[in-house]
Design a protein around this motif. Structure first.
Motif, PDB file in Angstrom:
ATOM      1  N   UNK A   1       4.979   1.982  -9.236  1.00 35.79           N
ATOM      2  CA  UNK A   1       3.920   0.974  -9.274  1.00 35.79           C
ATOM      3  C   UNK A   1       2.816   1.381 -10.245  1.00 35.79           C
ATOM      4  N   UNK A   2       2.255   0.378 -10.918  1.00 29.41           N
ATOM      5  CA  UNK A   2       1.143   0.603 -11.844  1.00 29.41           C
ATOM      6  C   UNK A   2      -0.035  -0.220 -11.346  1.00 29.41           C
ATOM      7  N   UNK A   3      -1.117   0.455 -10.975  1.00 29.90           N
ATOM      8  CA  UNK A   3      -2.315  -0.203 -10.451  1.00 29.90           C
ATOM      9  C   UNK A   3      -3.460  -0.056 -11.433  1.00 29.90           C
ATOM     10  N   UNK A   4      -4.276  -1.107 -11.510  1.00 31.33           N
ATOM     11  CA  UNK A   4      -5.498  -1.084 -12.303  1.00 31.33           C
ATOM     12  C   UNK A   4      -6.677  -1.169 -11.342  1.00 31.33           C
ATOM     13  N   UNK A   5      -7.597  -0.208 -11.438  1.00 33.52           N
ATOM     14  CA  UNK A   5      -8.813  -0.229 -10.629  1.00 33.52           C
ATOM     15  C   UNK A   5      -9.984  -0.488 -11.558  1.00 33.52           C
ATOM     16  N   UNK A   6     -10.678  -1.598 -11.311  1.00 32.12           N
ATOM     17  CA  UNK A   6     -11.855  -1.939 -12.093  1.00 32.12           C
ATOM     18  C   UNK A   6     -13.103  -1.456 -11.392  1.00 32.12           C
ATOM     19  N   UNK A   7     -13.717  -0.427 -11.959  1.00 31.91           N
ATOM     20  CA  UNK A   7     -14.897   0.188 -11.380  1.00 31.91           C
ATOM     21  C   UNK A   7     -14.558   1.414 -10.557  1.00 31.91           C
TER      22      UNK A   7
ATOM     23  N   UNK B   1      -1.618   6.895  -0.914  1.00 34.79           N
ATOM     24  CA  UNK B   1      -0.542   6.001  -0.484  1.00 34.79           C
ATOM     25  C   UNK B   1       0.613   5.905  -1.475  1.00 34.79           C
ATOM     26  N   UNK B   2       0.360   6.210  -2.739  1.00 37.15           N
ATOM     27  CA  UNK B   2       1.367   6.012  -3.775  1.00 37.15           C
ATOM     28  C   UNK B   2       2.231   7.253  -3.966  1.00 37.15           C
ATOM     29  N   UNK B   3       3.441   7.026  -4.476  1.00 38.57           N
ATOM     30  CA  UNK B   3       4.348   8.128  -4.748  1.00 38.57           C
ATOM     31  C   UNK B   3       4.052   8.815  -6.063  1.00 38.57           C
ATOM     32  N   UNK B   4       4.812   9.854  -6.338  1.00 37.45           N
ATOM     33  CA  UNK B   4       4.592  10.652  -7.542  1.00 37.45           C
ATOM     34  C   UNK B   4       4.916   9.884  -8.814  1.00 37.45           C
ATOM     35  N   UNK B   5       5.700   8.802  -8.710  1.00 38.46           N
ATOM     36  CA  UNK B   5       6.079   8.038  -9.899  1.00 38.46           C
ATOM     37  C   UNK B   5       5.096   6.921 -10.224  1.00 38.46           C
TER      38      UNK B   5
ATOM     39  N   UNK C   1      -0.387  -1.338   0.685  1.00 32.33           N
ATOM     40  CA  UNK C   1       0.491  -1.859   1.731  1.00 32.33           C
ATOM     41  C   UNK C   1       1.168  -3.148   1.286  1.00 32.33           C
ATOM     42  N   UNK C   2       0.488  -3.956   0.502  1.00 26.53           N
ATOM     43  CA  UNK C   2       1.029  -5.243   0.073  1.00 26.53           C
ATOM     44  C   UNK C   2       1.986  -5.134  -1.100  1.00 26.53           C
ATOM     45  N   UNK C   3       2.130  -3.934  -1.654  1.00 21.63           N
ATOM     46  CA  UNK C   3       3.095  -3.747  -2.734  1.00 21.63           C
ATOM     47  C   UNK C   3       4.494  -3.462  -2.217  1.00 21.63           C
ATOM     48  N   UNK C   4       4.626  -3.295  -0.909  1.00 22.87           N
ATOM     49  CA  UNK C   4       5.937  -3.180  -0.259  1.00 22.87           C
ATOM     50  C   UNK C   4       6.806  -2.092  -0.882  1.00 22.87           C
TER      51      UNK C   4
ATOM     52  N   UNK D   1     -12.275   2.123   0.961  1.00 23.35           N
ATOM     53  CA  UNK D   1     -10.991   2.741   1.303  1.00 23.35           C
ATOM     54  C   UNK D   1      -9.966   1.663   1.634  1.00 23.35           C
ATOM     55  N   UNK D   2     -10.385   0.663   2.420  1.00 25.54           N
ATOM     56  CA  UNK D   2      -9.469  -0.421   2.803  1.00 25.54           C
ATOM     57  C   UNK D   2      -8.972  -1.190   1.589  1.00 25.54           C
ATOM     58  N   UNK D   3      -9.821  -1.365   0.581  1.00 30.40           N
ATOM     59  CA  UNK D   3      -9.386  -2.033  -0.640  1.00 30.40           C
ATOM     60  C   UNK D   3      -8.162  -1.344  -1.220  1.00 30.40           C
ATOM     61  N   UNK D   4      -8.191  -0.017  -1.235  1.00 30.45           N
ATOM     62  CA  UNK D   4      -7.068   0.733  -1.789  1.00 30.45           C
ATOM     63  C   UNK D   4      -5.847   0.749  -0.887  1.00 30.45           C
TER      64      UNK D   4
END
Length: 223
Positions: A62-68, A81-85, A54-57, A46-49
């Protein structure tokens, strides 16, 4: 003690199979004798996410890639944490992991794979990263128990010089590469610095209640 029940076995391309166990209401994914993850201890996933977001300010779209995908704890934390966009691309090598998420672990998954912000790609995350240029605001890697190819030897490339160079290329300016590990590795932190990242090493507990083993997350910001 409630006995552990084997639910299913999933093939890993280029590596030993994964096994899904259930004990009571808890699930465990096991590689040989290593318990890779469980529903009992997921605080650091959970903290990873959350810490990556938090560090994306508050970057828009935002576009995030999750590996695994794992058990989806990081994905659900990110979506919270992320918005609808925002957009989240999840790359999973093992088809069985996604089958488990939609099957015996559907209650744990809680519909996160069907979130309209989420795209699931089946394949090698290293290939996805290697094809990308200034595409992602953050890359979150939790495919092994640390910066070595535990799940399969080919994953070693993710943490070597070429893999880190590819990750840096795939990130947008100021983007973040976040790598989860079950233990510390000062040499890997130095390698991230040499690859052109500003590195922060964060130690977090395995459980969300602040208990359990201490895990490590490296947050490497593209300089």
């Amino acid at each position: 003690m409630t006995p552990r029940e084997l639910i299913d076995v999933a093939d890993v391309p280029g590596g030993p199979p994964l096994r899904l166990f259930r004990r009571g209401g808890d699930f465990m994914i096991v590689l040989e004798r290593n318990e890779l993850m469980s529903t009992r201890m997921h605080g650091s996933e959970v903290a990873l996410g959350t810490m990556a977001c938090d560090r994306l300010a508050g970057r828009p779209a935002a576009h995030l890639l999750i590996g695994g995908y794992g058990m989806g704890f990081t994905l659900r934390a990110v979506l919270g944490r992320l918005g609808a966009d925002a957009r989240v691309t999840v790359v999973e090598l093992v088809p069985g992991i996604i089958a488990w998420a939609r099957g015996p672990m559907a209650a744990v998954t809680d519909g996160c794979l069907d979130d309209p912000r989420v795209t699931v790609e089946m394949g090698d995350v290293a290939a996805t990263i290697g094809r990308a240029t200034a595409t992602f605001d953050a890359i979150l890697l939790d495919v092994d128990n640390g910066p070595d190819g535990l799940t399969r030897p080919a994953n070693n490339g993710l943490y070597g010089n070429q893999g880190l160079a590819d990750a840096r290329k795939a990130l947008r300016p100021g983007g973040v590469l976040a790598v989860w590990s079950a233990s510390s590795d000062p040499a890997f932190a130095r390698q991230l610095q040499r690859a052109g990242f500003a590195v922060e090493t964060v130690r977090v507990r395995a459980r969300e209640n602040g208990k359990g083993a201490m895990h490590v997350i490296w947050f490497a910001t593209k300089r």
